[in-house]
Design an enzyme around this catalytic site. Structure first.
Site, short mmCIF file in Angstrom:
data_model
loop_
_atom_site.label_atom_id
_atom_site.label_comp_id
_atom_site.label_asym_id
_atom_site.label_seq_id
_atom_site.Cartn_x
_atom_site.Cartn_y
_atom_site.Cartn_z
N TYR A 1 11.84 -5.13 -5.64
CA TYR A 1 10.66 -5.12 -6.52
C TYR A 1 9.65 -4.02 -6.24
O TYR A 1 9.10 -3.44 -7.17
CB TYR A 1 9.96 -6.49 -6.42
CG TYR A 1 8.68 -6.57 -7.21
CD1 TYR A 1 8.71 -6.63 -8.60
CD2 TYR A 1 7.45 -6.59 -6.57
CE1 TYR A 1 7.53 -6.70 -9.33
CE2 TYR A 1 6.27 -6.66 -7.30
CZ TYR A 1 6.31 -6.72 -8.67
OH TYR A 1 5.17 -6.79 -9.38
N ASN B 1 0.22 1.52 5.91
CA ASN B 1 0.96 0.67 4.98
C ASN B 1 1.73 -0.37 5.80
O ASN B 1 2.53 0.01 6.65
CB ASN B 1 1.92 1.54 4.17
CG ASN B 1 2.86 0.74 3.28
OD1 ASN B 1 3.92 1.22 2.93
ND2 ASN B 1 2.51 -0.47 2.93
N GLY B 2 1.48 -1.65 5.54
CA GLY B 2 2.15 -2.71 6.29
C GLY B 2 1.13 -3.63 6.90
O GLY B 2 -0.08 -3.40 6.79
N GLY C 1 -0.37 -0.14 -5.06
CA GLY C 1 -1.68 -0.72 -4.82
C GLY C 1 -2.67 -0.23 -5.84
O GLY C 1 -2.78 0.97 -6.06
N CYS D 1 0.85 -1.18 0.00
CA CYS D 1 0.00 0.00 0.00
C CYS D 1 0.89 1.23 0.00
O CYS D 1 2.08 1.16 0.30
CB CYS D 1 -0.88 0.04 1.24
SG CYS D 1 -1.98 -1.37 1.39
#
Ligand code: SF4
Length: 488
Positions: free
Chosen positions: A262, A122-123, A48, A22
């Site tokens: 990535y 995020n996470g 996302g 995210c």
């Protein structure tokens, strides 16, 4: 190749790379906050694609718009105009835990005893289910299946005085990965977990302060890069300025090395380094570790381009594009009735026959998850008349799942979990296969090797994982099929 229903569009999901996670973006003190957040989310779209939301406020009054789909689809101009205020946060969502329907799209916004608040996270938390169960036992009810709602409950129940202290109180109770932005329409609080799994930046645009997952989102609005928010740091932005503190016990950071491999955009700087430069280093290390006689170096585009360039520079072998990528994938398409082999891959990539025919090719990819997409890509190369394929992977074997927000499948679906390199080589039908060694990966980061999480390659998790917590209820959750963006 999985297909991913996304706001009415079918977006082919690449099953050979982990899913992104995210992105968060925040603004404090700008009259066009919602437009800046919109642009920031646009730049973070790679993190996302399943949902997006923006919540802005002024003097404690919050307005929000959220929807399932891409940023450009969720925010038509008239919808963006309704989100008013000079303070706000935004989020792009990739469903990791919690499904992708509307109720899970962030920012989550609630009204509680002290007013309203919004959270963008995020996470993933590893003790979220445990905390949820504890909260439900004392009467809490949940509307979403996201970890972020646990954080909201903990903030709302805190007895601390200031908003920031309530946020800190909540974050002290959670374990795992969070780069989080929280606002009550007056104050914007941004925090990174003590291990610093996910990146988070502080920027500035004139008198306004900006929060962003990556620097590419600061660049799109011409914001100055002030600094990275450090692991374990909590930054409070008010009309009086920016106040930073480190309220948690200091521990050795464990930043997600997969961000470099990535996830992050190559034009971003995270964890103190250029992502592009680290990826080129990965390719250079790979060329030193696994040289081979060949004619050209090619990437599986786009995420592997820098690593392939690094391999080319180090080996002296020429780089060739080799694959032509269709950049317009993402809209509805009609599946053919009669089977076209490798259809899902072909919609995205096609080899340029003149570039590969009769050539010995070094094919560089950043990672292999299931191996199914790689096999199809290699089969396409074979059918285009390639002489040899030497597959080089710019990361070690992924042998275990991630609990910190990168969407990897159950470990039994990971090709490297149960197979040797020789078995994978046979499955992929390549002439040689080499994965980058862990030492080389850490060297390529240019950072302290002890400061990175490598759990998906080593199974050494830096925190307790969900299985370490005892949960007694069935954790049954209702299913909500509301997926359409809000309409007028
Ligand atoms: Fe990143 Fe892998 Fe650690 Fe997850 S397990 S945080 S993907 S390095």
């Amino acid at each position: 190749m999985n297909d991913n229903q996304c706001g009415g569009y079918m977006i082919p999901r690449d099953s050979d790379h982990p899913g992104e996670e995210c992105g968060v973006f925040g603004v404090h003190g700008h009259p066009e906050a919602s437009k800046l957040i919109y642009l920031g989310l646009y730049a973070l779209q790679h993190r996302g694609q399943e949902g997006a939301g923006i919540c802005c406020g002024q003097n404690g009054a919050l307005t929000v718009h959220r929807g399932v789909g891409l940023v450009a689809d969720v925010f038509k101009p008239h919808k963006l105009e309704r989100v008013v205020g000079d303070i706000g946060i935004g989020h792009v969502r990739y469903s990791t835990f919690g499904s992708s329907n509307l109720r899970n799209v962030q920012p989550l916004v609630v009204d509680y005893a002290r007013g309203s608040m919004a959270v963008a996270h995020n996470g993933n938390l590893t003790n979220a289910d445990f905390l949820r169960e504890e909260l439900e036992k004392i009467g809490a009810i949940f509307q979403s299946t996201t970890d972020s709602e646990v954080i909201i409950h903990l903030i709302s129940r805190s007895k601390q005085e200031s908003f920031t202290e309530c946020v800190i109180d909540a974050l002290r109770q959670v374990v795992g990965a969070y780069s989080v932005a929280v606002t009550n329409g007056e104050v914007l609080v941004a925090a990174r977990d003590p291990l610093g799994f996910r990146p988070l930046w502080l920027g500035r645009l004139g008198k306004a302060h900006i929060i962003a997952s990556e620097t590419c989102a600061l660049d799109i609005i011409d914001a100055e890069w002030v600094r990275e928010i450090e692991p374990g740091e909590v930054v409070t932005i008010t009309r009086d300025g920016v106040f930073a503190q480190k309220p948690f016990e200091q521990v050795t950071p464990k930043q997600c090395v997969f961000e470099y491999i990535y996830v992050a955009r190559p034009d971003s700087y995270i964890f103190g380094q250029s992502v592009d430069e680290v990826r080129k280093n990965l390719g250079r290390e790979l060329a030193r570790q696994a040289p081979v006689e060949a004619d050209i170096v090619m990437a599986v585009p786009d995420s592997s381009n820098p690593a392939a360039l690094g391999y080319s520079h180090e080996s002296g072998l020429p780089f060739d594009m080799g694959f032509i990528r269709n950049h317009y994938v993402g809209r509805t398409f009609i599946e053919p009735d009669q089977g076209i082999r490798d259809f899902g891959v072909k919609i995205k990539l096609n080899p340029a026959r003149s570039a590969v025919e009769g050539k010995r090719v070094v094919l560089v990819d950043d990672s292999i998850v299931r191996g199914t997409t790689a096999r199809k890509i290699i089969s396409m190369l074979r059918r285009s008349g390639v002489a040899e394929v030497h597959f080089r992977i710019a990361s070690p074997k992924i042998i275990n799942s991630c609990y910190y927000g990168i969407d990897t499948p159950n470990r039994n679906k990971l090709i490297a979990h149960n197979n040797t390199v020789d078995e994978i080589k046979s499955f992929l039908d390549v002439d040689s296969l080499v994965y980058l060694e862990l030492d080389a990966l850490l060297r390529a980061t240019g950072g302290d090797p002890g400061h990175f999480c490598t759990a998906c390659f080593t199974s050494v998790y830096p925190t307790p994982v969900p299985e370490d917590y005892e949960i007694f209820t069935s954790n049954q959750r209702h299913v909500d099929h509301s997926t359409a963006p809000y309409e007028r």
